[in-house]
Design a protein around this motif. Structure first.
Motif, short mmCIF file in Angstrom:
data_model
loop_
_atom_site.label_atom_id
_atom_site.label_comp_id
_atom_site.label_asym_id
_atom_site.label_seq_id
_atom_site.Cartn_x
_atom_site.Cartn_y
_atom_site.Cartn_z
N ARG A 169 6.07 7.29 -15.87
CA ARG A 169 5.08 8.22 -16.45
C ARG A 169 3.68 7.92 -15.93
O ARG A 169 2.89 8.82 -15.66
CB ARG A 169 5.13 8.16 -17.97
N MET A 170 3.36 6.64 -15.80
CA MET A 170 2.06 6.26 -15.26
C MET A 170 1.90 6.76 -13.82
O MET A 170 0.87 7.32 -13.45
CB MET A 170 1.90 4.73 -15.30
N LEU A 171 2.96 6.58 -13.02
CA LEU A 171 2.91 7.03 -11.64
C LEU A 171 2.85 8.55 -11.55
O LEU A 171 2.30 9.10 -10.58
CB LEU A 171 4.12 6.48 -10.86
N GLY A 172 3.38 9.24 -12.55
CA GLY A 172 3.26 10.69 -12.60
C GLY A 172 1.82 11.13 -12.74
O GLY A 172 1.44 12.22 -12.30
N VAL A 173 0.99 10.28 -13.32
CA VAL A 173 -0.43 10.59 -13.51
C VAL A 173 -1.26 10.15 -12.31
O VAL A 173 -2.13 10.89 -11.84
CB VAL A 173 -0.97 9.90 -14.80
N ILE A 174 -0.98 8.95 -11.78
CA ILE A 174 -1.85 8.39 -10.74
C ILE A 174 -1.33 8.58 -9.32
O ILE A 174 -2.05 8.36 -8.36
CB ILE A 174 -2.09 6.88 -10.97
N GLY A 175 -0.07 8.98 -9.17
CA GLY A 175 0.50 9.14 -7.83
C GLY A 175 1.42 7.99 -7.47
O GLY A 175 1.67 7.09 -8.27
N SER A 176 1.93 8.03 -6.27
CA SER A 176 2.95 7.07 -5.84
C SER A 176 2.36 5.75 -5.37
O SER A 176 1.16 5.65 -5.09
CB SER A 176 3.77 7.68 -4.70
N VAL A 177 3.23 4.74 -5.30
CA VAL A 177 2.90 3.47 -4.66
C VAL A 177 3.99 3.19 -3.63
O VAL A 177 5.11 3.68 -3.75
CB VAL A 177 2.81 2.30 -5.68
N THR A 178 3.64 2.42 -2.61
CA THR A 178 4.60 2.07 -1.57
C THR A 178 4.73 0.55 -1.52
O THR A 178 3.73 -0.16 -1.39
CB THR A 178 4.15 2.61 -0.19
N THR A 179 5.96 0.06 -1.63
CA THR A 179 6.20 -1.38 -1.64
C THR A 179 6.10 -1.96 -0.24
O THR A 179 6.07 -1.22 0.75
CB THR A 179 7.59 -1.71 -2.21
N SER A 180 6.11 -3.27 -0.15
CA SER A 180 6.06 -3.95 1.15
C SER A 180 7.31 -3.67 1.98
O SER A 180 7.29 -3.84 3.20
CB SER A 180 5.88 -5.46 0.96
N GLN A 181 8.39 -3.21 1.33
CA GLN A 181 9.61 -2.83 2.06
C GLN A 181 9.56 -1.37 2.51
O GLN A 181 10.51 -0.86 3.09
CB GLN A 181 10.87 -3.03 1.19
N GLY A 182 8.47 -0.67 2.17
CA GLY A 182 8.32 0.72 2.56
C GLY A 182 8.96 1.71 1.60
O GLY A 182 9.07 2.90 1.90
#
Length: 195
Positions: A117-130
């Motif tokens: 839900r938080m990511l739905g508000v702020i957008g995506s994140v990309t991990t070090s594995q891509g």
């Protein structure tokens, strides 16, 4: 929010893939400090709190808690989270945390649904594995995909390989939680509140 004095909270990032009353298995923790509304989050990492074999170091459980959960709930940070009452489980976890760490004002539990839900508000994140984790896939990635990503190690009937896989799964979950929280609080002023 630290208006009258600085406050320190322990964030417990929990995975619902392993059920616990606090929202899942507390696989990583980090400190959040709040001073006059300014929020800072330290690194999230696995809480390296030992099982306390000496009963003088145990939290005093009720007879009912000890009957249901045994001594482990009194002696192990992870197992305290079995107690099916968040304020009580947090009280026990806080006691254990403070035996080896600075005093905290409370515990905040977050889980993959909260992160999604938080990511739905702020957008995506990309991990070090891509791996891109966002408001649509976070729960799927954290509760399923991460276990598949490292499953070949758990299939190898080798305790060391299984331990390595578990560490990689925890590290992945920790990285996503840290990225999401840091992104959220660094963009806090831009996030609108909807009632």
């Amino acid at each position: 929010l630290g208006v009258t004095a600085p406050r320190t909270y322990l964030i417990a990032a929990c995975s619902q893939a392993e059920l616990r009353s606090v929202g899942g298995f507390p696989g990583s923790t980090g400190l959040m400090t709040v001073t006059n509304g300014k929020i800072e989050i330290g690194d999230l990492e696995a809480p390296r709190l030992p099982y306390h074999s000496d009963s003088t170091e145990w939290f005093p459980l009720t007879d009912e808690e000890r009957l249901l959960f045994g001594d482990h709930a009194a002696a192990n940070f992870y197992d305290a989270s079995y107690i099916p009452d968040f304020p009580r489980a947090a009280e026990v976890m806080k006691f254990m945390w403070e035996k080896q760490n600075p005093t905290i004002d409370g515990i905040i539990s977050i889980d993959p649904i909260f992160l999604q839900r938080m990511l739905g508000v702020i957008g995506s994140v990309t991990t070090s594995q891509g791996v891109v984790v966002d408001g649509d896939n976070a729960a799927q990635v954290l509760l399923h995909d991460v276990y598949v990503m490292y499953s070949e190690k758990t299939l190898a009937d080798d305790p060391e390989a299984i331990q390595t896989a578990e560490k990689m799964q925890n590290d992945f979950f920790t990285e996503v939680a840290a990225l999401a929280l840091n992104n959220f609080f660094s963009n806090f002023s831009k996030v609108g509140v909807v009632s």
